[in-house]
Design an enzyme around this catalytic site. Sequence first.
Site, short mmCIF file in Angstrom:
data_model
loop_
_atom_site.label_atom_id
_atom_site.label_comp_id
_atom_site.label_asym_id
_atom_site.label_seq_id
_atom_site.Cartn_x
_atom_site.Cartn_y
_atom_site.Cartn_z
N CYS A 1 0.92 -1.22 0.11
CA CYS A 1 -0.15 -0.01 -0.07
C CYS A 1 0.89 1.24 -0.09
O CYS A 1 1.46 1.79 1.13
CB CYS A 1 -0.86 0.09 1.30
SG CYS A 1 -1.90 1.36 1.31
N CYS B 1 -0.68 4.07 2.14
CA CYS B 1 -0.44 3.73 3.55
C CYS B 1 1.25 4.21 3.88
O CYS B 1 1.30 4.74 5.08
CB CYS B 1 -0.61 2.16 4.08
SG CYS B 1 -2.32 1.70 3.50
N ASP B 2 1.93 3.60 3.22
CA ASP B 2 3.45 3.64 3.67
C ASP B 2 4.28 4.46 2.74
O ASP B 2 5.68 4.58 3.26
CB ASP B 2 3.96 2.28 3.70
CG ASP B 2 3.33 1.03 4.58
OD1 ASP B 2 2.77 1.71 5.61
OD2 ASP B 2 3.03 0.16 4.15
#
Length: 310
Positions: free
Chosen positions: A134, A137-138
């Site tokens: 992701c 997300c990261d």
Amino acid sequence: MEHVKCLIIGSGPAGYTAAIYAGRANINPVLYCGLQMGGQLTQTTIVENFPGYPEGVDANQMMMEFRQQAERFGADIRDGIIVKADFSKRPYRLTTDRNDELEADTVIIATGASAKYLGLDDEKKYNGQGVSACATCDGFFYRKKVVAVVGGGDTACEEATYLAQLCSKVYMIVRKPYLRASDIMKKRVESNEKIEILYEHNTLGLYGENGVEGAHLVKRKGEADEERYDLPIDGFFLAIGHQPNTEIFKEWLELDETGYIKTQGDTPRTNIPGVFAAGDCADPHYRQAIVAAGSGCKAALEAERYLQTL
């Protein structure tokens, strides 16, 4: 046989949020956690884009707080997996992995979707230490660093474009001699100076002492000719698709070609009255915790209204 008003399947942001709302509505929800308590989110480390955590939060801690909030309002949260569903008549029958049978007036499916991986041992070894599925997300953790994205479809192009805004360099590792993405996405990555596409490449493994420091690659150069080399990178992002965890429901629910549950309009209603879908199992587009939580809220509200009609 145990009878419940509202059965929630899955313990990610969607499932726990549904349990919070259903609990506050005094409909005594029962939630089965599934294979991965806390859902896919717990495979990452720090969550920085969920509202209410200005300094970020450990993903496992956040999901534990979701659980505690659901339990505070009376949700009965249980370990275990739902392995069989029968939606042929009300009340609906479901079976757990321990062969316990339940009857439910309403069911909220929040089983999520699992990111597809290459199947390398190193993906597990470096999970949370340089391997991610992701970018949204990261990606922030790789600002001004060098990363690689695996995949050649629209998702991979979107991930690469997003990461190029943060990283100093983005490699796209593509096993075919072309991109499968739409024309607009192809042009977007091909015109981005920070993105370099490595066609006809496969990943053999990853290396690094305290996290990912590089990838072992092989480049196909002809029918019987290949070149193996190491590519120094700081992060390795998988973008080869997701598989919704909906297999046991396919006999009853309308699914799209990939297996995502089809819902009616902007509601969480499925084709079966009283059965609702929330989170990534019904969301092929966004796959974000905040979106999943919102859909869990909607599913619980719909379940409450449905129960009032019985």
